[in-house]
Design a protein around this motif. Structure first.
Motif, PDB file in Angstrom:
ATOM      1  N   GLY A 130      44.323  58.935  43.675  1.00 32.39           N
ATOM      2  CA  GLY A 130      43.786  59.245  42.348  1.00 32.39           C
ATOM      3  C   GLY A 130      42.283  59.422  42.350  1.00 32.39           C
ATOM      4  O   GLY A 130      41.593  58.986  41.424  1.00 32.39           O
ATOM      5  N   LEU A 131      41.749  60.078  43.363  1.00 29.66           N
ATOM      6  CA  LEU A 131      40.299  60.217  43.503  1.00 29.66           C
ATOM      7  C   LEU A 131      39.765  61.582  43.050  1.00 29.66           C
ATOM      8  O   LEU A 131      38.553  61.823  43.129  1.00 29.66           O
ATOM      9  CB  LEU A 131      39.880  59.985  44.966  1.00 29.66           C
ATOM     10  CG  LEU A 131      39.975  58.533  45.465  1.00 29.66           C
ATOM     11  CD1 LEU A 131      39.735  58.465  46.974  1.00 29.66           C
ATOM     12  CD2 LEU A 131      38.981  57.642  44.735  1.00 29.66           C
ATOM     13  N   HIS A 132      40.626  62.467  42.604  1.00 33.53           N
ATOM     14  CA  HIS A 132      40.133  63.814  42.212  1.00 33.53           C
ATOM     15  C   HIS A 132      39.246  63.728  40.982  1.00 33.53           C
ATOM     16  O   HIS A 132      39.437  62.900  40.122  1.00 33.53           O
ATOM     17  CB  HIS A 132      41.307  64.741  41.925  1.00 33.53           C
ATOM     18  CG  HIS A 132      41.834  65.374  43.187  1.00 33.53           C
ATOM     19  ND1 HIS A 132      41.083  66.236  43.969  1.00 33.53           N
ATOM     20  CD2 HIS A 132      43.029  65.231  43.806  1.00 33.53           C
ATOM     21  CE1 HIS A 132      41.816  66.617  45.009  1.00 33.53           C
ATOM     22  NE2 HIS A 132      42.987  66.025  44.944  1.00 33.53           N
ATOM     23  N   LYS A 142      34.017  60.481  48.501  1.00 28.56           N
ATOM     24  CA  LYS A 142      33.510  60.587  47.116  1.00 28.56           C
ATOM     25  C   LYS A 142      32.022  60.241  47.077  1.00 28.56           C
ATOM     26  O   LYS A 142      31.243  60.887  46.381  1.00 28.56           O
ATOM     27  CB  LYS A 142      34.269  59.645  46.170  1.00 28.56           C
ATOM     28  CG  LYS A 142      35.676  60.024  45.847  1.00 28.56           C
ATOM     29  CD  LYS A 142      35.821  61.425  45.341  1.00 28.56           C
ATOM     30  CE  LYS A 142      35.604  61.614  43.868  1.00 28.56           C
ATOM     31  NZ  LYS A 142      35.989  62.987  43.425  1.00 28.56           N
ATOM     32  N   LEU A 143      31.638  59.191  47.820  1.00 26.74           N
ATOM     33  CA  LEU A 143      30.220  58.802  47.853  1.00 26.74           C
ATOM     34  C   LEU A 143      29.368  59.940  48.414  1.00 26.74           C
ATOM     35  O   LEU A 143      28.244  60.180  47.970  1.00 26.74           O
ATOM     36  CB  LEU A 143      30.027  57.543  48.716  1.00 26.74           C
ATOM     37  CG  LEU A 143      30.728  56.266  48.236  1.00 26.74           C
ATOM     38  CD1 LEU A 143      30.518  55.150  49.238  1.00 26.74           C
ATOM     39  CD2 LEU A 143      30.201  55.852  46.861  1.00 26.74           C
ATOM     40  N   LEU A 144      29.940  60.646  49.389  1.00 27.90           N
ATOM     41  CA  LEU A 144      29.192  61.758  50.008  1.00 27.90           C
ATOM     42  C   LEU A 144      28.984  62.903  49.026  1.00 27.90           C
ATOM     43  O   LEU A 144      27.947  63.570  49.038  1.00 27.90           O
ATOM     44  CB  LEU A 144      29.921  62.250  51.259  1.00 27.90           C
ATOM     45  CG  LEU A 144      29.899  61.268  52.435  1.00 27.90           C
ATOM     46  CD1 LEU A 144      30.785  61.759  53.570  1.00 27.90           C
ATOM     47  CD2 LEU A 144      28.466  61.060  52.937  1.00 27.90           C
ATOM     48  N   GLU A 145      29.988  63.138  48.161  1.00 29.83           N
ATOM     49  CA  GLU A 145      29.824  64.187  47.136  1.00 29.83           C
ATOM     50  C   GLU A 145      28.600  63.841  46.276  1.00 29.83           C
ATOM     51  O   GLU A 145      27.754  64.686  45.991  1.00 29.83           O
ATOM     52  CB  GLU A 145      31.053  64.244  46.216  1.00 29.83           C
ATOM     53  CG  GLU A 145      32.246  64.948  46.816  1.00 29.83           C
ATOM     54  CD  GLU A 145      33.469  64.916  45.872  1.00 29.83           C
ATOM     55  OE1 GLU A 145      33.302  64.773  44.643  1.00 29.83           O
ATOM     56  OE2 GLU A 145      34.594  65.003  46.382  1.00 29.83           O
ATOM     57  N   MET A 146      28.544  62.563  45.871  1.00 29.83           N
ATOM     58  CA  MET A 146      27.456  62.111  45.006  1.00 29.83           C
ATOM     59  C   MET A 146      26.103  62.216  45.745  1.00 29.83           C
ATOM     60  O   MET A 146      25.121  62.726  45.211  1.00 29.83           O
ATOM     61  CB  MET A 146      27.724  60.653  44.621  1.00 29.83           C
ATOM     62  CG  MET A 146      26.911  60.134  43.460  1.00 29.83           C
ATOM     63  SD  MET A 146      27.039  58.343  43.384  1.00 29.83           S
ATOM     64  CE  MET A 146      28.795  58.093  43.312  1.00 29.83           C
ATOM     65  N   TYR A 167      49.588  68.022  49.266  1.00 28.61           N
ATOM     66  CA  TYR A 167      48.715  67.006  48.676  1.00 28.61           C
ATOM     67  C   TYR A 167      47.821  66.418  49.759  1.00 28.61           C
ATOM     68  O   TYR A 167      48.098  66.518  50.948  1.00 28.61           O
ATOM     69  CB  TYR A 167      49.567  65.885  48.041  1.00 28.61           C
ATOM     70  CG  TYR A 167      50.572  66.412  47.041  1.00 28.61           C
ATOM     71  CD1 TYR A 167      50.208  66.665  45.721  1.00 28.61           C
ATOM     72  CD2 TYR A 167      51.885  66.688  47.435  1.00 28.61           C
ATOM     73  CE1 TYR A 167      51.130  67.174  44.808  1.00 28.61           C
ATOM     74  CE2 TYR A 167      52.812  67.203  46.529  1.00 28.61           C
ATOM     75  CZ  TYR A 167      52.429  67.442  45.226  1.00 28.61           C
ATOM     76  OH  TYR A 167      53.330  67.947  44.325  1.00 28.61           O
ATOM     77  N   ASP A 168      46.737  65.752  49.288  1.00 28.72           N
ATOM     78  CA  ASP A 168      45.886  65.027  50.241  1.00 28.72           C
ATOM     79  C   ASP A 168      45.706  63.591  49.756  1.00 28.72           C
ATOM     80  O   ASP A 168      46.326  63.184  48.768  1.00 28.72           O
ATOM     81  CB  ASP A 168      44.545  65.763  50.450  1.00 28.72           C
ATOM     82  CG  ASP A 168      43.728  65.872  49.160  1.00 28.72           C
ATOM     83  OD1 ASP A 168      44.045  65.155  48.180  1.00 28.72           O
ATOM     84  OD2 ASP A 168      42.776  66.667  49.123  1.00 28.72           O
ATOM     85  N   ASN A 218      38.318  57.719  52.332  1.00 32.82           N
ATOM     86  CA  ASN A 218      38.443  58.635  51.194  1.00 32.82           C
ATOM     87  C   ASN A 218      37.470  58.277  50.066  1.00 32.82           C
ATOM     88  O   ASN A 218      36.917  59.167  49.413  1.00 32.82           O
ATOM     89  CB  ASN A 218      39.902  58.707  50.735  1.00 32.82           C
ATOM     90  CG  ASN A 218      40.705  59.539  51.729  1.00 32.82           C
ATOM     91  OD1 ASN A 218      40.632  60.763  51.715  1.00 32.82           O
ATOM     92  ND2 ASN A 218      41.398  58.870  52.645  1.00 32.82           N
ATOM     93  N   VAL A 219      37.203  56.984  49.897  1.00 34.37           N
ATOM     94  CA  VAL A 219      36.161  56.589  48.932  1.00 34.37           C
ATOM     95  C   VAL A 219      34.792  57.045  49.463  1.00 34.37           C
ATOM     96  O   VAL A 219      33.933  57.514  48.707  1.00 34.37           O
ATOM     97  CB  VAL A 219      36.209  55.069  48.672  1.00 34.37           C
ATOM     98  CG1 VAL A 219      35.017  54.618  47.841  1.00 34.37           C
ATOM     99  CG2 VAL A 219      37.518  54.702  47.964  1.00 34.37           C
TER     100      VAL A 219
END
Ligand SMILES: NC(=O)C1=CN([C@@H]2O[C@H](COP(=O)(O)OP(=O)(O)OC[C@H]3O[C@@H](n4cnc5c(N)ncnc54)[C@H](OP(=O)(O)O)[C@@H]3O)[C@@H](O)[C@H]2O)C=CC1
Ligand SMILES: O=C(O)C1=N[C@H](C(=O)O)C[C@H](O)C1
Length: 268
Positions: free
Chosen positions: A266-268, A135-139, A259-260, A131-132
């Motif tokens: 708390g990554l949103h 987030k890195l992929l979004e960036m 939810y996911d 899941n982290v």
């Protein structure tokens, strides 16, 4: 301390066994039920027998027997099984953590509808690391939006039945959403023969199946003169089990809602 009463579906499966062990090891969770399909040779046996430490909970195929006294069902089975469990849980207010992958659009819609009646965490990968990585992929996708070809490569054990993995598809969705593309339009899931040149807007997928690989995912951003690879490797299923227990704790004060793992972590 509140102790969470958790039942496990697919109790004799790879994830089922890992979950039963994790529930037994945590101080705030207790195994309150175990479910498997009627054809399973493990029905009627102790849920933790194969772990060498019986817990006095029998694996049942009858939903009412398996789920009596449970507030949560953690489900890592098959889409058709999860959807049957979902119907029962929504009807009886049992919260669900669904890790099963391979749902079609109708299955996903059924989960969203059931979340109006009970609280559900639904995610193709429960590990913190994946899941982290999302987030890195979004960036990364924002920075590599032009001039970089995007390919997703996943590898899993020989017993996995769905492809690409739910995690690989989620990675593709996250990247496509970030780039304002629709994965249904730009996803390329196989290549063979004379394929023509690569469409620069496409997101390619490659699947490897072999041996006992727990789960590896790499996203490749290939440009001219350089390439970047973002990789996550699971070395044990325990990471999915621990994530599932975090999801159950997260649902403790929720009556309904979908939810996911971004919500849980708390990554949103
Ligand atoms: N979200 C996440 O973090 C993760 C998700 N997964 C996903 O979880 C699922 C299960 O994986 P895994 O544990 O490796 O698989 P297994 O095949 O080892 O286990 C599946 C279990 O579900 C049972 N089952 C099979 N069909 C049905 C059905 N129709 N209804 C109810 N139960 C059924 C199986 O019984 P029997 O053996 O008798 O057929 C078995 O007990 C997969 O979709 C996988 O992709 C896996 C790991 C992590
Ligand atoms: O089947 C598995 O094993 C796994 N399935 C999930 C997926 O399809 O993404 C998660 C993990 O990769 C292991």
């Amino acid at each position: 301390m509140t102790v969470l009463k958790i039942a496990v579906a697919g109790a004799s499966g790879r994830m089922g066994k890992m979950l039963i062990e994790a529930i037994g090891a945590a101080e705030d969770t207790v195994l309150s039920g175990a479910l498997d399909i009627a054809e399973s040779p493990f029905v009627g046996t102790d849920a933790a027998a194969t772990l060498g430490k019986p817990v006095g909970v029998l694996i049942e195929s009858d939903f009412a027997k398996a789920l009596a006294g449970s507030d949560y069902l953690i489900d890592f089975t098959r889409p058709e099984g999860s959807l049957k469990h979902l119907e029962y849980c929504a009807e009886h207010g049992i919260k669900m953590i669904i890790g099963t992958t391979g749902f079609d659009e109708a299955g996903k819609a059924a989960i969203a509808a059931a979340a109006k009646k009970t609280a559900i965490v639904f995610a193709p990968n429960m590990s913190v690391g994946v899941n982290v990585t999302l987030k890195l992929l979004e960036m990364a996708a924002k920075s590599f939006s032009h001039g970089y070809d995007i390919e997703i490569i996943e590898a899993h054990h020989r017993h996995k039945v769905d492809a690409p993995s739910g995690t690989a598809l989620k990675m593709g969705e996250v990247i496509a959403d970030t780039l304002g593309r629709d994965l249904n339009e730009v996803g390329v899931f196989s290549r063979e023969g004379v394929t023509g040149e690569r469409d620069p807007s496409s997101i390619g997928f490659a699947t490897i199946r072999g041996g006992d690989i727990v789960g590896d995912h790499t996203v490749l951003f290939a440009g001219i003169g350089e390439r970047v690879e973002i990789t996550h490797k699971s070395s044990s299923r325990v990471t999915y089990a621990h994530g599932s227990l975090r999801a159950a704790r997260f649902l403790a004060d929720k009556a309904t809602g979908l939810y996911d793992m971004y919500d849980v972590l708390g990554l949103h």
